[in-house]
Motif scaffolding. Structure first.
Motif, mmCIF file in Angstrom:
data_model
loop_
_atom_site.group_PDB
_atom_site.id
_atom_site.type_symbol
_atom_site.label_atom_id
_atom_site.label_comp_id
_atom_site.label_asym_id
_atom_site.label_seq_id
_atom_site.Cartn_x
_atom_site.Cartn_y
_atom_site.Cartn_z
ATOM 1 N N THR A 14 0.704 -1.345 0.150
ATOM 2 C CA THR A 14 0.171 0.115 0.040
ATOM 3 C C THR A 14 0.814 1.163 -0.066
ATOM 4 O OG1 THR A 14 -1.888 -1.107 1.055
ATOM 5 C CG2 THR A 14 -1.944 1.196 1.253
ATOM 6 N N ARG A 15 1.945 1.337 0.948
ATOM 7 C CA ARG A 15 2.844 2.590 0.929
ATOM 8 C C ARG A 15 3.690 2.468 -0.188
ATOM 9 N NH1 ARG A 15 6.443 6.093 1.270
ATOM 10 N NH2 ARG A 15 7.303 6.759 3.163
ATOM 11 N N PHE A 16 4.285 1.398 -0.818
ATOM 12 C CA PHE A 16 5.441 1.516 -1.679
ATOM 13 C C PHE A 16 5.063 0.816 -3.331
ATOM 14 C CE2 PHE A 16 8.292 1.518 1.774
ATOM 15 C CZ PHE A 16 8.781 2.825 1.662
ATOM 16 N N GLY A 17 3.971 0.176 -3.243
ATOM 17 C CA GLY A 17 3.470 -0.731 -4.716
ATOM 18 C C GLY A 17 4.365 -1.957 -4.609
ATOM 19 N N PRO A 18 4.263 -2.791 -5.356
ATOM 20 C CA PRO A 18 4.569 -4.302 -5.595
ATOM 21 C C PRO A 18 6.133 -4.369 -4.929
ATOM 22 C CG PRO A 18 3.722 -3.585 -7.586
ATOM 23 C CD PRO A 18 3.626 -2.356 -6.817
ATOM 24 N N ILE A 19 6.420 -5.405 -4.183
ATOM 25 C CA ILE A 19 7.556 -5.798 -3.638
ATOM 26 C C ILE A 19 8.457 -6.307 -4.812
ATOM 27 C CG2 ILE A 19 9.077 -7.100 -1.794
ATOM 28 C CD1 ILE A 19 6.593 -6.919 -0.048
ATOM 29 N N ASP A 20 9.854 -5.883 -5.082
ATOM 30 C CA ASP A 20 10.577 -6.413 -6.011
ATOM 31 C C ASP A 20 11.548 -7.334 -5.693
ATOM 32 O OD1 ASP A 20 9.729 -4.956 -8.791
ATOM 33 O OD2 ASP A 20 10.161 -3.185 -7.065
ATOM 34 N N VAL A 21 12.237 -6.974 -4.436
ATOM 35 C CA VAL A 21 13.139 -7.910 -3.754
ATOM 36 C C VAL A 21 12.618 -8.218 -2.085
ATOM 37 C CG1 VAL A 21 15.445 -8.149 -2.938
ATOM 38 C CG2 VAL A 21 14.980 -7.046 -5.066
ATOM 39 N N LEU A 22 12.990 -9.376 -1.814
ATOM 40 C CA LEU A 22 12.350 -9.520 -0.319
ATOM 41 C C LEU A 22 13.835 -10.195 0.457
ATOM 42 C CD1 LEU A 22 9.449 -10.973 1.143
ATOM 43 C CD2 LEU A 22 11.455 -12.051 2.018
ATOM 44 N N GLU A 23 14.104 -9.517 1.200
ATOM 45 C CA GLU A 23 15.533 -9.966 1.993
ATOM 46 C C GLU A 23 15.043 -10.332 3.524
ATOM 47 O OE1 GLU A 23 19.380 -10.557 3.674
ATOM 48 O OE2 GLU A 23 18.577 -10.655 1.754
ATOM 49 N N TYR A 24 15.330 -11.690 3.678
ATOM 50 C CA TYR A 24 14.855 -12.421 5.095
ATOM 51 C C TYR A 24 16.206 -12.527 5.659
ATOM 52 C CZ TYR A 24 13.229 -15.697 8.409
ATOM 53 O OH TYR A 24 13.102 -16.363 9.497
ATOM 54 N N ALA A 25 16.253 -11.374 6.920
ATOM 55 C CA ALA A 25 17.300 -11.345 7.717
ATOM 56 C C ALA A 25 16.979 -11.517 8.947
ATOM 57 C CB ALA A 25 18.277 -10.099 7.339
ATOM 58 N N PRO A 26 16.867 -12.485 9.607
ATOM 59 C CA PRO A 26 16.451 -12.515 10.986
ATOM 60 C C PRO A 26 17.715 -12.162 11.777
ATOM 61 C CG PRO A 26 16.538 -14.751 10.138
ATOM 62 C CD PRO A 26 16.798 -13.937 8.864
ATOM 63 N N SER A 27 17.544 -11.769 12.972
ATOM 64 C CA SER A 27 18.570 -11.336 13.946
ATOM 65 C C SER A 27 19.468 -12.286 14.488
ATOM 66 C CB SER A 27 18.128 -10.311 15.012
ATOM 67 O OG SER A 27 17.378 -10.879 16.040
#
Length: 120
Positions: A75-88
């Motif tokens: 809603t804020r940015f439009g479609p997600i092009d890259v998803l990074e999964y970086a758990p701490s």
């Protein structure tokens, strides 16, 4: 139109570094983590460097909340092009396995995300 990266698990290490790097390349940055205060600080840091960013507080281990987080980002940015999964931390892994003994099951996480490429 700008591309968007969503960094799930936007902590002080890998997630923050990935956010900065992609932001410098012109990506809009969506940061997802549990601590809103830290998200606000990271967002301000990125903005000070001319990077468009927003923080979205949530726990990525809460499967039921994931669709709402993704909807808020898109809603804020439009479609997600890259998803990074970086758990701490490695506390999200089910078991500890010696590297030489690792197989596909060794990398299973308690929460799952299914991502498909966006059609153009």
């Amino acid at each position: 139109m700008s591309k968007t990266i969503a960094v799930f698990g936007a902590g002080p290490g890998m997630g923050r570094s990935v956010a900065r790097r992609f932001g410098r390349e012109g990506f809009q940055v969506a940061l997802v983590a549990r601590n809103q205060t830290r998200l606000d600080a990271y967002t301000a840091e990125l903005a000070a460097n001319g990077i468009t960013a927003a923080g979205f507080a949530g726990d990525i281990a809460d499967r039921d909340a994931l669709p709402g987080m993704i909807e808020a980002i898109t809603t804020r940015f439009g479609p997600i092009d890259v998803l990074e999964y970086a758990p701490s931390g490695l506390d999200l892994l089910n078991v500890a396995t010696a590297v030489r003994d690792a197989d596909a099951a060794s990398f299973e996480f308690p929460s799952t995300c299914c991502c498909a490429p966006r059609s153009h």
